[in-house]
Design an enzyme around this catalytic site. Sequence first.
Site, PDB file in Angstrom:
ATOM      1  CB  SER A 176      -0.921  -0.003   1.221  1.00 26.05           C
ATOM      2  OG  SER A 176      -0.150  -0.125   2.386  1.00 26.05           O
TER       3      SER A 176
ATOM      4  CB  THR B 139      -2.252   6.051   3.635  1.00 24.93           C
ATOM      5  OG1 THR B 139      -2.934   5.998   2.403  1.00 24.93           O
ATOM      6  CG2 THR B 139      -1.353   7.244   3.700  1.00 24.93           C
TER       7      THR B 139
ATOM      8  CB  THR C   8      -0.671   6.431   0.127  1.00 28.99           C
ATOM      9  OG1 THR C   8      -1.543   5.330  -0.077  1.00 28.99           O
ATOM     10  CG2 THR C   8      -1.122   7.582  -0.765  1.00 28.99           C
TER      11      THR C   8
ATOM     12  NE  ARG D 255      -8.144   8.326  -5.565  1.00 29.16           N
ATOM     13  CZ  ARG D 255      -7.669   8.129  -4.345  1.00 29.16           C
ATOM     14  NH1 ARG D 255      -6.407   7.873  -4.152  1.00 29.16           N
ATOM     15  NH2 ARG D 255      -8.464   8.203  -3.304  1.00 29.16           N
TER      16      ARG D 255
ATOM     17  CB  THR E 256      -5.284   5.978   6.611  1.00 30.31           C
ATOM     18  OG1 THR E 256      -5.242   4.847   5.747  1.00 30.31           O
ATOM     19  CG2 THR E 256      -5.989   5.583   7.891  1.00 30.31           C
ATOM     20  N   GLY E 257      -7.542   6.018   4.387  1.00 30.41           N
ATOM     21  CA  GLY E 257      -8.873   5.602   3.949  1.00 30.41           C
ATOM     22  C   GLY E 257      -9.254   6.232   2.628  1.00 30.41           C
TER      23      GLY E 257
HETATM   24  C1  SD4 Z   1      -5.970   7.585  -0.812  1.00 29.26           C
HETATM   25  N1  SD4 Z   1      -6.022   7.787   1.570  1.00 29.26           N
HETATM   26  O1  SD4 Z   1      -5.246   7.617  -1.786  1.00 29.26           O
HETATM   27  C2  SD4 Z   1      -5.384   7.086   0.491  1.00 29.26           C
HETATM   28  C3  SD4 Z   1      -5.524   5.601   0.516  1.00 29.26           C
HETATM   29  C4  SD4 Z   1      -5.649   4.944   1.827  1.00 29.26           C
HETATM   30  O2  SD4 Z   1      -6.465   3.220   3.093  1.00 29.26           O
HETATM   31  O3  SD4 Z   1      -5.294   5.451   2.844  1.00 29.26           O
HETATM   32  N2  SD4 Z   1      -6.230   3.765   1.887  1.00 29.26           N
HETATM   33  O4  SD4 Z   1      -7.163   7.893  -0.853  1.00 29.26           O
END
Ligand code: SD4
Length: 330
Positions: free
Chosen positions: A88, A190, A208, A218, A241-242
Site C-alpha cells: 500500500s 496509507t 501512499t 487519480r 487514511t482511507g
Molecule cells: C488515498 N487515503 O489515496 C489514500 C488511501 C488509503 O487506506 O489510505 N487507503 O485515498
Amino acid sequence: MLNRRKFISRSAITSLSVLFGTQLLKNKSYASTTPGNGEGTKPLVISTWRHGIPANEEAMRVIMEGGRAVEAVEAGVRVPEGDPDNMSVGLGGLPDRDGKVTLDASIMDETGNCGSVCFLEHIVHPISVARLVMDNTPHIMLAGEGALQFALENGFKKENLLTPKAKKAWEEWKKKAKYEPVPNIENHDTIGMLAIDQKGNLSGACTTSGLAYKIRGRVGDSPIIGAGLYVDNNVGGATATGTGELVIRTVGSFLIVELMRNGYTPQAACEEAVRRIANANIPDIHKHQVGYIAVNKAGETGAYCLKPGFNYALFVNGKNELVDSDNYFK
Ligand code: SD4
C-alpha cells in the site's frame, strides 16, 4: 478594500462561528469521552496501521539522536515505502487499473513549510522527493512527469515498483472486477505519521500508493496539505487514511487542527471530523473507511475512524504499541 457593510456582516459571521464553536464545546456530545493517551508525554511518534510499528522505531531513533521531527517522520515512513511486501506504500504498492504504480506523498515541518508529490511513478521514496520540493523549490506540489523529472534530476533512481506479488494481485482483480474501479479496498493502507521531537517541535508525513486499482491519474488526499496531512507547530497535527475522496471533501486534517485550536482534545477533534463524513450524505458510506490520528502540542493523542478495523502505532515513554481505534459505525 472591504466596505463597512461587508465588514460588519463578516464580523457578525465570525462572532457567530465563535459562539457556535463555544456552544459545541459545551455540548456533551462534542466533548471527548476517550482522552487519547492523556499524559501529554514527549517526545512521541504516532502513525497509522501496523506498518507504523517499524516506522515509529526508525523515527524515534532519529529523535533520540537529536534529530528534528521532520527528519524523523521522513526516515520513519521510508521504512514501509522501501518494503516490497507492503502493498500500500511505495515499492510493491498495488497499481492503478492499468497496472501502473503511482504514488502520492506529503511532508510538513514545524515552521509550516510543506512539500508534496502526486501521481509520481518509478521512485521508491516519494516522501524524500516531497521533502526536496519543500526544501529546495519555491513550490509545494509537483505532479506526474514533472515530479519524476525533478526526482531524477536530484539523483533519485528510476525503478520498477510493480513487484511480481502486486502484479499477480492486479491480474486477479482484473478477472473479477471486470475492469471496474472500486471505491475502497480493504487492507490498502496509507502511512501517516506525526512526531514531536526533543525540542517539542511537531512535524508530519503521509505517503501512499493510493487506492488500489484507481483510475489512472487519480490523486488522493495524502499529498494534499490540509486533507491528508496538516501540522501547526503551535497547535498540533493530524493525518488521514482511507477513502481519500471523503477526506478531501471535508478537508479533514486541517479541520482537526482547527478544532484543536478551538479547544477540542485530539480525540474529540478526530471524532468530529469522522462525524462530518458520516453525516455528509455519501452513497454507500458503510463501504468506506476513513481513519484519523492527531496529536496536540502537549503530546496528547487521539484517533477515530468510520468503521471497525483501523489501528495505529503509538511510541511514547519508551513503548511502541499498536492501539485499536474507536469507530463511528458500531
Ligand atoms: C488515498 N487515503 O489515496 C489514500 C488511501 C488509503 O487506506 O489510505 N487507503 O485515498
